[in-house]
Design an enzyme around this catalytic site. Structure first.
Site, PDB file in Angstrom:
ATOM      1  CG  ASP A  45      -1.720   1.219   1.394  1.00  0.00           C
ATOM      2  OD1 ASP A  45      -2.362   1.607   0.409  1.00  0.00           O
ATOM      3  OD2 ASP A  45      -1.726   1.802   2.489  1.00  0.00           O
ATOM      4  CG  ASP A 101      -1.092   2.161   6.991  1.00  0.00           C
ATOM      5  OD1 ASP A 101      -1.615   2.041   5.859  1.00  0.00           O
ATOM      6  OD2 ASP A 101      -0.958   3.242   7.577  1.00  0.00           O
TER       7      ASP A 101
END
Length: 788
Positions: A476, A675
């Protein structure tokens, strides 16, 4: 809304209350529709001057929490979930599905419920923990009895050999016959289905050791002189059987505890949605209703700082909504009438009136929960490596035992049958490696300790096995490659203005704003020791910017549309703003008294360690793909800076997990690093999920590995640790089997023609001890593994 419970005979109003009760329509329970006899002492509740009767306290409580829902008839419009019996499946062999709990006929693992998380305690973990303590409680005195004399503790001399043997029998019997019963069940299932595995070996070894030992103390005269000690006793193997059981239970309990925690990810996701929603009735009344009572079409108020309860459409109000759970991006999106909002996202600063469009299992959050639950069931335990070895070792040992029996029966001295039995059972006893139960748990426990020292937390043992084979890393952007929050990066002054003055004007305006970009500008000004003045007549224009009076000057801060509305020409600065966009920066114009004074730009800065970590991962042979919910221009800017191999921009949570599955279908072993809440399904679907310790709780719970320091250098360390751990486990399995394998020919009687010896107890004891000592010593070497 006034609610008051009335017990029994109508404590408020006496007979007058009963007359009022007569007005109720047949004393019908408004929740379930059943007829209620008020004289039967059933619960009663008064709502807006009217008494309602209920068939049981549960209906009473449901009504009390949301009277409008039931009195309006909305409960009859609510979609009722389809009741379905929970089905169970095997994490290692997902093709095994059955209606109730049990064990997998292929690998012997306990089956797990399909679907979401259960609040029920893990009964298998409770049961196995109890059996573990029984086994350990018996193993300790057994080891003192058998190993004490070897270290100068003459326990057997004090008690006498006969008493010692019977004491061993008393200690071992409850462990073998009760504690080890699940192992025997799994072993027998493996034989019936001919899926020979570790449980087959344990059943045969423990069973043979116990039966042989019982026969040795009950019928010692059946055994030939060649297997007796100088005192005339036949050696027993009670301690071997019990220690094997205890060690296997240690591994099983550790695995069950780790697997129990996988449900924490789903619980964390469910916690994102509020438990109640502020319903607005057609009459204009407002109250907090249970979330499960919200139906499509309900109007709800979402106040600042509250989570949006369900997927809905804004019908009134304006606000910035933090949708990072979906996109991962830290900048909230402006919402106004007609815009869609998603359950679980956070309303930042304004009040919204929304109309529910999708509720219950239909919401995006519920779909994310389902994706995480489905992905977690696909995990395979690291013990499969031991099962592969056992699948070859078990038939080989059984074949050797049968051959030994036949050879002794045909060619052995009298009594040939007794010699044949002793040889065959001895082969089965010595073939069961005492260290098998230690081979993987010892390496895993040591590796997790070593990883924790360097900021790499191993939450799931199988993550290490899979990490060693990973060849693609999907990352990400926000919070993984970058810091995860905007920061001031550029200030450009135009005309006669100075940078300090431009930043001072911008910070003064943004001091009154709650927007995350405003916070970045104010913090940037403070970090540069710029004086921040006061603002009057402050006004925020949704989706455009802010304006106000600072130091007597009219100051405007915002985008192109904001400047156009204030008749400020931005032509001279558009090229600079466009260039900032290619560098993944968000630029804002600053206008003072009708003229363009400058530009301030904010960005989510790349972590200092990211570039070096990606270079290291490339050298390790990994392909790096960035999947982000951000726009393609920003994604390309970050990717080109870091040398990332491939990008996927504008992706939603389901798109990330689809990408993972597509890569897996191509034969890749995929690790996913993220996250945010939006990363949870992909983290769970990946072969290895890696969460930044600085991220959302649900991401951490969905991942097998957590990096405490929140940077990609932890992935490099995790990779090195995984490779070292798998190498160590394979070595342990070798040590667990090699000594015993070498002892099998001796147990079969290959030395008898030369030495007259069948099986020396010292050989069996040495084989078991050496294998355990070798496994423990080898596993402890992981504590010194260099991880960089």
């Amino acid at each position: 809304m006034e609610q008051r419970t009335v017990n029994d005979e109508g404590r408020h109003g006496g007979s007058g209350g009963r007359k009022a009760d007569a007005l109720n329509e047949g004393y019908t329970d408004p929740v379930c529709g059943m007829s209620v006899d008020p004289a039967a002492g059933k619960p009663t509740l008064s709502y807006r001057g009217k008494d309602y009767h209920f068939c049981n306290p549960k209906c009473h409580d449901r009504f009390g929490a949301d009277p409008y829902f039931y009195l309006s008839g909305n409960n009859t419009r609510k979609k009722q979930p389809v009741a379905a019996d929970t089905r169970y499946t095997c994490p290692m062999d997902p093709e095994i599905v059955q209606d109730g709990p049990g064990t997998c006929p292929i690998c012997g693992m306990a089956l797990e419920p399909m679907g979401g998380v259960s609040d029920e305690p893990n009964h298998e973990l409770i049961d196995f923990s109890r059996r573990l303590w029984i086994a350990v409680g018996a193993a300790i005195p057994l080891l003192i009895l058998t190993m004490g004399p070897m270290v100068g503790l003459p326990v057997r001399t004090w008690l006498g050999e006969t008493v010692s043997l019977w004491l061993e029998f008393l200690l071992a019997t409850p462990v073998v016959l009760w504690a080890a019963a699940p192992f025997f069940h799994r072993g027998w299932t493996s034989v019936k289905t001919w899926n020979l595995n570790m449980w087959t070996l344990i059943m045969i070894g423990v069973g043979a050791a116990y039966i042989y030992s019982v026969a040795a103390i009950v019928l010692p005269d059946l055994f030939p002189e060649g297997v007796r000690t100088h005192a005339g006793h036949v050696p027993v193997y009670f301690e071997a059987a019990v220690v094997i059981v205890a060690l296997i239970f240690v591994g099983q309990v550790l695995e069950l505890r780790a697997r129990e925690r996988t449900g924490d990810a789903i619980k964390a996701l469910l916690d994102l949605a509020p438990k109640t929603a502020r319903r607005i009735t057609p009459d204009g009344d407002e109250y907090d209703a249970p979330l499960e009572n919200i139906i499509e079409g309900d109007r709800l108020r979402v106040r600042p700082g509250e989570a949006v309860p369900v997927d809905a459409t804004v019908v009134d109000g304006q606000s910035a909504v933090d949708e990072s759970m979906l996109t991962g991006e830290p900048v909230p999106n402006e919402k106004a009438a007609g815009d869609a909002v998603t359950g679980g996202t956070l309303n930042r600063n304004g009040t919204l009136i929304v109309e529910a469009s999708r509720v219950g299992d239909e919401t995006v959050l519920s779909q994310i929960v389902a994706m995480v639950a489905s992905a977690q069931r696909s995990r395979a335990p690291i013990q499969g490596l031991a099962d592969k070895v056992a699948s070859y070792f078990v038939p080989t040992v059984v074949a050797v035992a049968v051959i030994a029996f036949v050879v002794w029966l045909v060619f052995g001295p009298s009594p040939a049958f007794t010699y044949a039995i002793v040889a065959a059972v001895s082969v089965l006893i010595i073939a069961c490696p005492c260290a098998l139960g230690l081979a993987t748990p010892m390496s895993i426990m040591t590796a997790t300790g070593r990883g924790a020292q360097t900021g790499v937390l191993i939450r799931q043992a199988e993550a290490l096995e899979r990490m060693a084979a990973v060849d693609v890393l999907v990352v990400d952007k926000t919070g993984t490659l970058t810091e995860g929050r905007p920061a001031l990066c550029d200030v450009i002054a135009l005309g006669e203005h100075e940078e300090t003055g431009v930043l001072s004007f911008a910070a003064a305006l943004e001091k009154g704003s709650e927007h995350p970009l405003a916070e970045a500008i104010v913090e940037g000004a403070q970090a540069r020791s710029v004086e921040i003045g006061d603002v009057v007549d402050f006004e925020a224009v949704t989706g455009k910017g802010v304006k106000g009076i600072v130091a007597g000057k009219t100051v405007v801060l915002g985008n192109e549309a904001m400047m156009s509305g204030e008749r400020i020409d931005t032509a001279s600065a558009r090229e600079t703003v466009d260039h900032f966009g290619t560098e993944a920066k968000t630029a804002m114009y600053v206008g003072v008294d009708g003229e363009l004074a400058g530009i301030v730009a904010v960005a989510d800065p790349i972590k200092q360690t990211t570039a070096g970590a990606i270079d290291e991962l490339h050298r390790a042979g990994l392909k790096v793909i960035m999947a982000t919910g951000d726009n393609e221009r920003t994604a390309k800017a970050v990717a080109s800076t870091l040398g990332i191999d491939e990008i996927r921009a504008g992706v939603l949570p389901e798109d990330k997990s689809d990408l993972i599955r597509a890569l897996q279908a191509q034969g890749h072993k995929v690790a996913m690093a993220g996250d945010g809440v939006n990363d949870a399904p992909a983290l769970a679907a990946a072969d290895v999920g890696i969460a930044m310790g600085t991220g959302a709780d649900v991401a951490v719970e969905s991942a097998g590995i957590t990096l405490l320091k929140g940077d990609l250098t932890g992935i490099v360390r995790a990779r090195r640790l995984a490779l070292a751990t798998m190498r160590n486990i394979k070595q342990n399995l070798f040590f667990a089997f090699v000594y015993n394998s070498a002892g099998v020919p001796i147990a079969a009687g290959i030395l008898y023609p030369l030495t007259g010896m069948l099986l020396s107890p010292m050989v069996a004891a040495a084989a078991m001890s050496l294998s355990s000592v070798s496994v423990i010593g080898n596993a402890l070497r992981l504590r010194r593994t260099p991880l960089g």
